[in-house]
Write a protein that holds these residues in place. Structure first.
Motif, mmCIF file in Angstrom:
data_model
loop_
_atom_site.group_PDB
_atom_site.id
_atom_site.type_symbol
_atom_site.label_atom_id
_atom_site.label_comp_id
_atom_site.label_asym_id
_atom_site.label_seq_id
_atom_site.Cartn_x
_atom_site.Cartn_y
_atom_site.Cartn_z
ATOM 1 N N PRO A 180 66.354 87.209 -0.479
ATOM 2 C CA PRO A 180 66.144 88.127 0.775
ATOM 3 C C PRO A 180 65.536 89.329 -0.180
ATOM 4 C CG PRO A 180 68.697 87.959 0.844
ATOM 5 C CD PRO A 180 68.265 87.014 -0.171
ATOM 6 N N ILE A 181 64.791 89.943 0.397
ATOM 7 C CA ILE A 181 64.360 91.492 -0.128
ATOM 8 C C ILE A 181 65.293 92.630 0.255
ATOM 9 C CG2 ILE A 181 62.406 93.334 -0.094
ATOM 10 C CD1 ILE A 181 60.840 90.822 0.809
ATOM 11 N N ARG A 182 65.984 93.356 -0.954
ATOM 12 C CA ARG A 182 66.507 94.460 -0.329
ATOM 13 C C ARG A 182 65.390 95.618 -0.584
ATOM 14 N NH1 ARG A 182 71.588 91.882 1.254
ATOM 15 N NH2 ARG A 182 71.749 89.966 -0.288
ATOM 16 N N GLY A 183 66.322 96.164 0.711
ATOM 17 C CA GLY A 183 65.335 97.444 0.808
ATOM 18 C C GLY A 183 65.825 98.178 2.173
ATOM 19 N N LEU A 184 64.891 98.854 2.553
ATOM 20 C CA LEU A 184 65.020 100.091 3.570
ATOM 21 C C LEU A 184 63.430 100.110 4.376
ATOM 22 C CD1 LEU A 184 67.287 102.696 2.554
ATOM 23 C CD2 LEU A 184 67.944 100.474 4.346
ATOM 24 N N ALA A 185 63.233 100.053 5.570
ATOM 25 C CA ALA A 185 62.379 100.242 6.289
ATOM 26 C C ALA A 185 62.493 102.091 7.194
ATOM 27 C CB ALA A 185 61.495 99.568 8.070
ATOM 28 N N LEU A 186 61.721 103.571 7.011
ATOM 29 C CA LEU A 186 62.434 104.353 7.250
ATOM 30 C C LEU A 186 60.763 104.591 7.675
ATOM 31 C CD1 LEU A 186 62.522 105.454 3.756
ATOM 32 C CD2 LEU A 186 64.317 104.894 4.875
ATOM 33 N N GLY A 187 61.507 105.000 9.688
ATOM 34 C CA GLY A 187 60.814 105.875 10.135
ATOM 35 C C GLY A 187 60.153 107.141 9.467
ATOM 36 N N VAL A 247 72.826 96.287 3.894
ATOM 37 C CA VAL A 247 73.315 96.723 4.753
ATOM 38 C C VAL A 247 73.765 97.730 4.647
ATOM 39 C CG1 VAL A 247 74.587 95.459 6.457
ATOM 40 C CG2 VAL A 247 72.572 93.823 5.311
ATOM 41 N N ALA A 248 75.031 97.992 3.636
ATOM 42 C CA ALA A 248 75.914 99.101 3.430
ATOM 43 C C ALA A 248 75.061 100.092 3.798
ATOM 44 C CB ALA A 248 76.956 99.093 2.379
ATOM 45 N N ILE A 249 73.954 100.742 3.462
ATOM 46 C CA ILE A 249 73.278 101.901 2.975
ATOM 47 C C ILE A 249 72.667 101.455 4.172
ATOM 48 C CG2 ILE A 249 71.399 102.949 1.429
ATOM 49 C CD1 ILE A 249 72.345 101.250 -0.457
ATOM 50 N N ALA A 250 71.819 101.522 5.020
ATOM 51 C CA ALA A 250 71.271 101.351 5.889
ATOM 52 C C ALA A 250 72.500 101.838 7.294
ATOM 53 C CB ALA A 250 70.744 100.532 6.553
ATOM 54 N N ARG A 251 74.153 100.743 6.734
ATOM 55 C CA ARG A 251 75.033 102.075 8.147
ATOM 56 C C ARG A 251 75.677 103.128 7.840
ATOM 57 N NH1 ARG A 251 78.909 98.424 6.197
ATOM 58 N NH2 ARG A 251 77.610 96.626 7.106
ATOM 59 N N ARG A 252 75.574 103.605 6.495
ATOM 60 C CA ARG A 252 76.158 104.648 6.933
ATOM 61 C C ARG A 252 74.650 105.586 6.622
ATOM 62 N NH1 ARG A 252 78.519 109.078 7.183
ATOM 63 N NH2 ARG A 252 78.878 110.172 5.991
ATOM 64 N N ALA A 253 73.281 105.059 6.205
ATOM 65 C CA ALA A 253 72.634 106.821 6.939
ATOM 66 C C ALA A 253 72.470 106.352 8.046
ATOM 67 C CB ALA A 253 71.532 105.687 6.113
ATOM 68 N N ASN A 254 72.603 105.540 9.329
ATOM 69 C CA ASN A 254 72.355 105.697 10.646
ATOM 70 C C ASN A 254 73.705 106.414 10.857
ATOM 71 O OD1 ASN A 254 69.485 104.167 10.569
ATOM 72 N ND2 ASN A 254 70.684 102.241 10.599
ATOM 73 N N GLU A 255 74.738 106.305 10.778
ATOM 74 C CA GLU A 255 75.993 106.769 11.148
ATOM 75 C C GLU A 255 75.128 108.831 10.714
ATOM 76 O OE1 GLU A 255 78.903 106.361 8.481
ATOM 77 O OE2 GLU A 255 79.964 104.285 9.357
ATOM 78 N N LEU A 256 74.616 108.706 9.988
ATOM 79 C CA LEU A 256 73.864 110.463 9.880
ATOM 80 C C LEU A 256 72.878 110.405 10.345
ATOM 81 C CD1 LEU A 256 75.016 111.034 5.925
ATOM 82 C CD2 LEU A 256 76.003 111.806 8.052
ATOM 83 N N HIS A 257 72.483 109.764 11.618
ATOM 84 C CA HIS A 257 71.483 109.488 12.093
ATOM 85 C C HIS A 257 69.535 109.307 11.588
ATOM 86 C CE1 HIS A 257 73.903 110.287 15.370
ATOM 87 N NE2 HIS A 257 74.697 111.754 14.294
ATOM 88 N N LEU A 258 69.653 108.970 10.504
ATOM 89 C CA LEU A 258 68.826 108.503 9.402
ATOM 90 C C LEU A 258 67.336 107.564 10.228
ATOM 91 C CD1 LEU A 258 70.005 109.347 5.951
ATOM 92 C CD2 LEU A 258 68.787 110.748 7.823
#
Length: 84
Positions: free
Chosen positions: A48-55, A23-34
């Motif tokens: 929970p599974i910890r990870g990311l979905a990337l478009g 969640v913290a990683i996604a928040r920061r990544a999305n601040e950078l428009h990732l």
């Protein structure tokens, strides 16, 4: 990151090999428009599974490489700052 296999789609999901705060990683990544989504968001029970979905559908290969370099920096910086 470890990819989660899928045969179709416009996103790819990656599971963290270590216990990281997606969640913290996604928040920061999305601040950078990732445009990433934490996988733990979709877990309603159990561990929970910890990870990311990337478009990836809207990115060419050069842009994808740039985004992945930025994402790797975000992961290192977020976790280095105690973002667990």
């Amino acid at each position: 990151l470890e990819p989660i296999e899928a045969d179709v789609g416009i996103q790819i999901a990656f599971r963290f090999k270590q216990s990281l705060d997606d969640v913290a990683i996604a928040r920061r990544a999305n601040e950078l428009h990732l445009n990433v989504v934490p996988l733990s968001r979709y877990c309603n029970f159990g561990e929970p599974i910890r990870g990311l979905a990337l478009g990836f559908a809207a990115l060419d290969e050069t842009s994808m490489r740039t985004h992945l370099v930025t994402l790797s920096k975000v992961i290192l910086e977020t976790e280095g700052a105690g973002g667990r």
